[in-house]
Structures are given as structure tokens and as C-alpha cells.
Design a protein around this motif. Sequence first.
Motif, short mmCIF file in Angstrom:
data_model
loop_
_atom_site.label_atom_id
_atom_site.label_comp_id
_atom_site.label_asym_id
_atom_site.label_seq_id
_atom_site.Cartn_x
_atom_site.Cartn_y
_atom_site.Cartn_z
N VAL A 142 0.84 -1.21 0.00
CA VAL A 142 0.00 0.00 0.00
C VAL A 142 0.87 1.25 0.00
O VAL A 142 0.66 2.19 -0.79
CB VAL A 142 -0.95 -0.01 1.23
CG1 VAL A 142 -1.71 1.31 1.32
CG2 VAL A 142 -1.92 -1.17 1.14
N ALA A 143 1.87 1.28 0.90
CA ALA A 143 2.74 2.46 1.01
C ALA A 143 3.48 2.71 -0.31
O ALA A 143 3.59 3.86 -0.78
CB ALA A 143 3.73 2.25 2.15
N CYS A 144 3.99 1.65 -0.91
CA CYS A 144 4.76 1.77 -2.16
C CYS A 144 3.86 2.28 -3.29
O CYS A 144 4.27 3.14 -4.10
CB CYS A 144 5.36 0.43 -2.52
SG CYS A 144 6.63 0.56 -3.79
N ARG A 145 2.65 1.78 -3.36
CA ARG A 145 1.71 2.25 -4.39
C ARG A 145 1.41 3.74 -4.24
O ARG A 145 1.35 4.50 -5.22
CB ARG A 145 0.40 1.47 -4.29
CG ARG A 145 0.49 0.06 -4.90
CD ARG A 145 0.41 0.14 -6.39
NE ARG A 145 0.28 -1.18 -7.01
CZ ARG A 145 0.90 -1.55 -8.09
NH1 ARG A 145 1.75 -0.71 -8.67
NH2 ARG A 145 0.72 -2.74 -8.60
N LEU A 146 1.24 4.16 -3.00
CA LEU A 146 0.94 5.58 -2.74
C LEU A 146 2.11 6.47 -3.17
O LEU A 146 1.93 7.54 -3.76
CB LEU A 146 0.63 5.79 -1.25
CG LEU A 146 -0.71 5.21 -0.76
CD1 LEU A 146 -0.80 5.30 0.76
CD2 LEU A 146 -1.87 5.98 -1.39
N ILE A 147 3.34 6.00 -2.88
CA ILE A 147 4.54 6.77 -3.28
C ILE A 147 4.62 6.90 -4.79
O ILE A 147 4.94 7.98 -5.34
CB ILE A 147 5.82 6.09 -2.72
CG1 ILE A 147 5.93 6.36 -1.20
CG2 ILE A 147 7.07 6.56 -3.42
CD1 ILE A 147 6.21 7.81 -0.83
N CYS A 148 4.32 5.80 -5.48
CA CYS A 148 4.36 5.81 -6.96
C CYS A 148 3.35 6.80 -7.53
O CYS A 148 3.59 7.45 -8.56
CB CYS A 148 4.11 4.43 -7.52
SG CYS A 148 5.47 3.28 -7.20
N LEU A 149 2.20 6.92 -6.86
CA LEU A 149 1.16 7.85 -7.33
C LEU A 149 1.60 9.31 -7.19
O LEU A 149 1.14 10.18 -7.92
CB LEU A 149 -0.14 7.64 -6.53
CG LEU A 149 -0.89 6.32 -6.79
CD1 LEU A 149 -2.04 6.16 -5.80
CD2 LEU A 149 -1.43 6.32 -8.23
N CYS A 150 2.51 9.55 -6.25
CA CYS A 150 2.96 10.94 -5.98
C CYS A 150 4.13 11.36 -6.87
O CYS A 150 4.61 12.50 -6.78
CB CYS A 150 3.37 11.08 -4.51
SG CYS A 150 2.01 10.71 -3.38
N GLU A 151 4.64 10.43 -7.70
CA GLU A 151 5.83 10.73 -8.51
C GLU A 151 5.52 11.80 -9.55
O GLU A 151 4.54 11.71 -10.30
CB GLU A 151 6.30 9.44 -9.21
CG GLU A 151 7.59 9.63 -9.98
CD GLU A 151 8.02 8.36 -10.71
OE1 GLU A 151 9.03 8.42 -11.42
OE2 GLU A 151 7.33 7.34 -10.55
N GLY A 152 6.37 12.84 -9.60
CA GLY A 152 6.20 13.90 -10.59
C GLY A 152 6.96 13.59 -11.87
O GLY A 152 7.53 12.51 -12.04
N SER A 153 7.02 14.57 -12.77
CA SER A 153 7.72 14.36 -14.04
C SER A 153 9.24 14.36 -13.87
O SER A 153 9.95 13.70 -14.61
CB SER A 153 7.31 15.45 -15.05
OG SER A 153 7.60 16.73 -14.49
N ASP A 154 9.72 15.10 -12.86
CA ASP A 154 11.17 15.16 -12.64
C ASP A 154 11.45 15.11 -11.14
O ASP A 154 11.77 16.13 -10.52
CB ASP A 154 11.73 16.45 -13.27
CG ASP A 154 13.26 16.48 -13.19
OD1 ASP A 154 13.88 15.38 -13.04
OD2 ASP A 154 13.82 17.59 -13.26
N PRO A 155 11.29 13.91 -10.54
CA PRO A 155 11.46 13.81 -9.09
C PRO A 155 12.90 14.02 -8.68
O PRO A 155 13.82 13.70 -9.44
CB PRO A 155 11.02 12.37 -8.80
CG PRO A 155 11.25 11.63 -10.06
CD PRO A 155 11.01 12.60 -11.17
N PRO A 156 13.12 14.55 -7.48
CA PRO A 156 14.49 14.76 -6.99
C PRO A 156 15.16 13.41 -6.68
O PRO A 156 14.51 12.37 -6.60
CB PRO A 156 14.28 15.58 -5.72
CG PRO A 156 12.88 15.31 -5.28
CD PRO A 156 12.10 15.07 -6.53
#
Length: 842
Positions: free
Chosen positions: A34-48
Motif C-alpha cells: 500500500v505504502a509503495c503504491r501511494l509513493i508511486c502515485l505521488c511521482e512527478g515528471s522530474d522527481p528529486p
Amino acid sequence: LQVEESAISLWNWTVTKHTGAVINDEQRAKLRFVACRLICLCEGSDPPEGTIRRQILMSTKTGKGWIDIGKAGLADGFLENAMSSIEKLYAKLRKGSEGEADIQVHRADVERSLFKVLSYQAESVFAQGDFQKAVMCVQRCKDMLMKLPKETCYLSILCYNFGVETYEWKRYEQSCFWLSQSYDIGKMDMKYSVGKEMQAKVLRLLATTYFEWDCSLYLDKALKAISLANQENLHPAGFFLKVKILLKSGASDEDINSALAEFTHLEMSLDFCLNTAKLLLEHGRESVGFDFLKSVPERFESSPDLGKITLLHIEFLLQNKRELLAKQKIEEVIIGHYTGKQLLPEALNQLHIILWDRAAKHYEEKSYSEALHWYNYSVSFYTPGQIDQNLAKLQRNMASCYLHLKQIDKAKEAVKQAERCDPNSIFTKFSVYKIAVMENDADKAMEAVIEMGNLAEKPSEHEDKLRVDKNTGSNLLSLAAQIALENDQQIVAIKALEYLSKHLQDCRQLFAALKCLVRLMLSKVMADNGEKRDEDINSILTYLNMAHKKLAESFTDEKFTGDMRILEAHWFRKVAWNLAVQFKDSPEKMRDFFVLSFKLSQFCPSDKAVLIAQKTCLLMAAAVDLEMGRQQVTPSEQTELFSQALQHLQACKEIWKVLKLTGDFAKDPTDTLLLLYEFEARSKLNDPTLHNLMESVWEQPQIEIKTLEIIASLAMESPARYPVLCKKALKSALNLHRKQAVIDAVKFSKCLHSLINISLPTGLTDLDTCVLQEVWDYFEDALSVVGSTDAYPEMEILWLMTRAWNTGIFQYTVGKYKEAEQWCGLGMRFLNHLGSLKKSYE
């Protein structure tokens, strides 16, 4: 941002709770998912860079979590995400690098993550059965080891684990590949290698895999692998495996001795040495095996377990048919036992087993003297007066040998010793029994059988240790019965079979025992008389009742088929029928056997023959109950008998209805018998439904005169008293007599006599005019018949004349002169029809 923070919090909470053992591995995997899926959803076009590294970490760990709980299919997506994130990270790092040195640093950083993800992917596809993909992943990892030498140990162990699993799945070719890879990887960097012990372990399993895969084809490879393993690290398992492979290959004794010599200075346990000697001897290498066995005591001089070596030596001497040498060894052990060199208890028990096995072998071969020789070796280890259940068993075995050798006194002494050690054993009682039978001591044999029967029903606690199986009691009782029959001791055999039939669980054996009992008791019944005969008949009834009970219970026994049940039921029902017919002089017994025959027949198919038998059984049982009820018994006994008869009749009526559908029974008297028996039972029970029964009878067009006359008689037979029914039946019978083409004067006279008697009781003077008129008509009927035939019995004419005259006299005494004249005149009319008696009465 809030979702990302929640995902990170959830991840951290999961780590904390799993560390504290609050959640299990599967729950952790699900929460990470669940946590990993949520992080993937928050990924932008150019993540740091930090976000990408976090994604790599979380995706890798989530994938590994699914693999660890056996759900590798769910890991693939996360591991691919991790791989994609690694590529993004490398691109981002290269973009921000200021020179080649920076790039090399970043590449090393990324390669460590890449190696981990590739190894996890290898695990995942391996678990899913994709051998080729697993090989590709491992190969990529292997190619990276030059830059990541510290991972050598990890990758070697991973390949070893793959090898172990495929070996267990019997995928030998794949197992050989993985184990070879493990060994090769382990050699790549000695600094970070798994170590010599692990390498040897890998090679031993590789040799085992080749050996089990196809020994003839891969023998050289197996031998090479085990030789390498032993070079890496000398280990007893390696030594044993090498000897095993050499033996399988058919190597010479010299080569095997060389292999044994390689391990001369190796630390090995006594059991391991014994197993090696056993391996050699089992493969027929007696010379090498016995030489090796002789060298073992030198290595373990101070061990208390030295007796194991002697035992193994004895075992193999016996296996190779060297009994004389084995006996010498055993005699040495016996001497040692009494000179301070006793075997340990475990070794001594093992020796007893060897001795008993050898004795049993000779017993089976009917070499009873030789069997006794081996049993005596075993006895030598017991002290005089010792109490031991095994000693009891030993003495019983010896008694059996003595009995076969006809040495009765020695057998009795052996059994006496067995009784001293274990008096409450069914086996001991069986030994006592055998001797009693051989000595023709029926009383002692009977006593022993009774004790065996009691022990079979309630086995003592220690007995269970000696039982071969749960049927031992039954088997011994069966054998006891057989021995008694072979020795013409019928009464003893019966007693054994009686206990056996109570104890048996197997239906086929039980019915065989019951049949034997019935046959034996039948022959006894024929020979006995008086009270003893009655007891024996009751015993047969008991056996048949038990057969009925067990037939009813046999439906739960899957091994006892329907056809078997039918065959047994037919046998027992026919026996019960024959006995019922045979015991005509004993109505109660006859009734019981007929009822039993009926009950047993209910387990048979309802064909015509069986239905006829059932009908007859029930009719006969009812007839006997009625006959017994007519005897001088108490009112309560009468009620019970008549009620019982009614029950039989009701069941018989149902069967008769079915039977009549199967053919023409026009001449069968069953309907009449059912009617008469039911009428008698209901009339004597004062049953209120009796009149309803008779209403249907009066309406029957085909009813016979005889039936009506019997009904009339039964209606007035004590304790029944139904004068109205009696009259009605007699009037109906008289009407039928009149309708005959030729009147049977004798039968007519009897029927009329009974009707007048019931209508005009003797001694009554105050009679109703209607009654007198009715009776007058009967007298007129008589006159008409008397005048038409010479066959009317003279004594009946005299009786009619006398009754008419007396009726006139009675009328005269009460002042009815006119009626008196009429009745006296009626009597005078009969006078003219008298023959030889006419003058006497004129």
C-alpha cells in the motif's frame, strides 16, 4: 504532498511494528504494498534524487517481501519499478556529474542497487519455475562480481539454495547447473568466498545429484565432484559418499581400501564407522567390510558403546549364513556379561532381538531344537528369579518349541516360568490352554479359555505392549477353538467360539464363528436330553439372535458387501426354520425359531420364496401364541400371548397383500387362517374392534361353512363370550347348509344342535315369545330335513325330541298350557322318526 507523507509514515510504522513482532510477514508485505503504491502515485515528471532513491528502496523491499511469503508473482511489478527507478537515478546522476571520477562513483553506487534487484528477480522467476530467466538474471549478477566482489558469497549461496530446491524437486539437470554455478562463483574471489567447508558442502550435494540422476551415466562426474569436495574439506559425509559411489561403480577392493585409508585420521563417530561397515557388507564386500569392522574397536577403545560393533559383526555373520562363527561371538558376549563386560541396555535389547529373530526363523522352518538353542542364548542374559515380561514371552516361545517336540514336562515348566513373570497375559493363558488340550484335561482347558475370553474383552495395560495388533485376542481365541476341534474337545471349542463371537469386529469372521457354533451345538443337542438339551437350544437361540443383531450392524462395514449379507441371512434363516420344524414338542421354542427365521429373512431380497417363508413363519408364530394362550396360564400371560399373536398377524397381513400380487393363490387357506387367528386373538382380548372385523366377514360371499362354525365356537371359548356373534355365525352356516344341493345331514344336525343350544339355554323358563318362535323355526327346519333323509343321526333326532318335550314341560310349569301343548306336540312329531329307540319312548 500529504499523500506522500502518509505513505512514508505508513512505511515507517510497518517497519517499527514488524521489528516489535506486532505484525507478521504477510501483513508487512501488504502494508508495504500500500505504502509503495501511494509513493508511486505521488511521482512527478522530474522527481528529486532523494525521492527516486526512496522509490528504489521501497519497490525493492516490497518485491522481496512478496517473494519471502511465497507470492513471487506479485513481486515482479515492484522489481521492474525498482529497475526503472535505478535507470532514472543513473541518468540524473550522470547529468549532474562534473567529471569522469564523479561518474565512476555514481555508477558504483547504482550497480549495488542493480545487483540486489537482479538477484531478487532471479529468486522471483525461479520460484515461478522459469529456469531460463533465472539463469539470465544470475548471469548478469555474476558479470557484476568483478566490480562487486563482496557479493560473491551471497550469489554463491543463492545458487546453492536453487540447487537444493531443484534437487528436492528431482530436477537433477537444473540442480547440477545451479550447484556448479555456486561452486564456480565461490572460487571467483577467495577473499570474499563462502569458505572451504561450504564449497565442500556444495560439491557433496553435486556429487549426490549426479549419483541419483543417473549413476551409470554420470559416475565419473559424481566421483570427480566428491573428490574435489574432499580436497576442499575432509568430512565424514564426503568419505561415506565416496565409498558409496565407488561401490556402485563396481570398484575393486583395492580402490575401496585406498578410499578408506584417506580418512584414517579423520574424526568420525562410532555410529558413522558402523554405518560405513554396514554399507560395505551390504554390498557384498565382506573382506573389506570385516577388516574395516575389526579396525574400529582400536579407534574407540574407551567407548562404552563397543558392543554395537560386536552386534553388527554378529548380524552380518548371520546374514552370510555363518551361524557357527555367529554362535562363537554370542558365546563370547555371554561370558563377557558375567565377567564385567556387559553390553549397554540398548545394545543388549538389540542382541535379544537378533537372537529371537534367528529362533523364529528356525521355528518357521520347523527346526524346533535349533530354535530352542537360540532362545536359550537369550535366557542366558536373565538372572534366576528375574521378573520380566519379555522373559515371559521368551518362555512361552520355548514352551511352543517343547510342545512340537512332544516334551510336555519341559513345556509345562516353561509355561510355569511365564506365569510367574506375567500371570495376567492372554498369551500365557493360551500356552496353559495348549498344554491342557494336549493332556486332554478338559477342565483346565475350559478354565484357560474363560480366562482368555475375559482378557480379550478387557486387556491389561501391559498387554498392549505385546500385542501384534488389535485383533490378537480374537486370533488367539480362534486358534484355541481350532486346537480344541482338532483334539475332539467340542465343549471347549464351543466356549472359545462364544468368547470369539463377542470379541470379533470383522463381519465375515464373526459369521463364520457363529456358523461353527450353531453346527457344534446342533450336534450336541442331538446327543443330549433333558435340562441340558434345553440349555443347548437356548444357546442356539442366542447365537441366532446375535447373527440377527450383527447383520443389522453390518451396514456400517464397507468390506462386508450386500451379497455377503444376503448369503449369511439365508443361511441363518434356513437354520432357524429347520429348528422350528424340528422342535414341535416345544411350542415356545418353535415360536421363537419361527420369529427369528422371519427376522433374519428381512435381510434377504423379497422374492416370492422369501415372502412365502415370511408369511408361514408369522402364521406359525401366531398359531403357537394362540395355542399357548389357550393353556391354563394367568390372565396377564394370556393377554401378552394374544397381543403378541396380533402383532404377528398384522405383519403377516402386510406380507400377504404383497405376495398375492405375485401369482394365483385361490386355493391358499391363508385368508381363512388370518381371519380365524385374528378373531380368536381379538375376542379373547375383548377387543372393541371385533364387531367391525366381523362386519366385513358377513359381507364375504365365499365364506365357508367350516369357517363360520369355527368362529361360532371361538366366540364362546373362554375367556371370550360373544353369544350374539356365535348365533350369527351359526345362522349363516345353517343357511349355507340349506343351500347345498344335497344337505349333509350329519353336519347340518351338529350346526342346528349348536344354534338351538345357544338360542335356548337349558333350564330357562321365562323366555321371550320371539325367542321361542325363532327356536320353533329351527325345530321345523330339522323336521323338514329329518323327513327328507334317512341319514339324520338318530341320537340328534332323540335330542331334538327331548328338547322340544322339555320346553313344553317348562311352559306347563309356568302355567302356559297352550304353549306347553304346542311344544310337547312338536316333540311327539320327532318320535315317529326314531328308529330302534321309538318303542322305548312311545
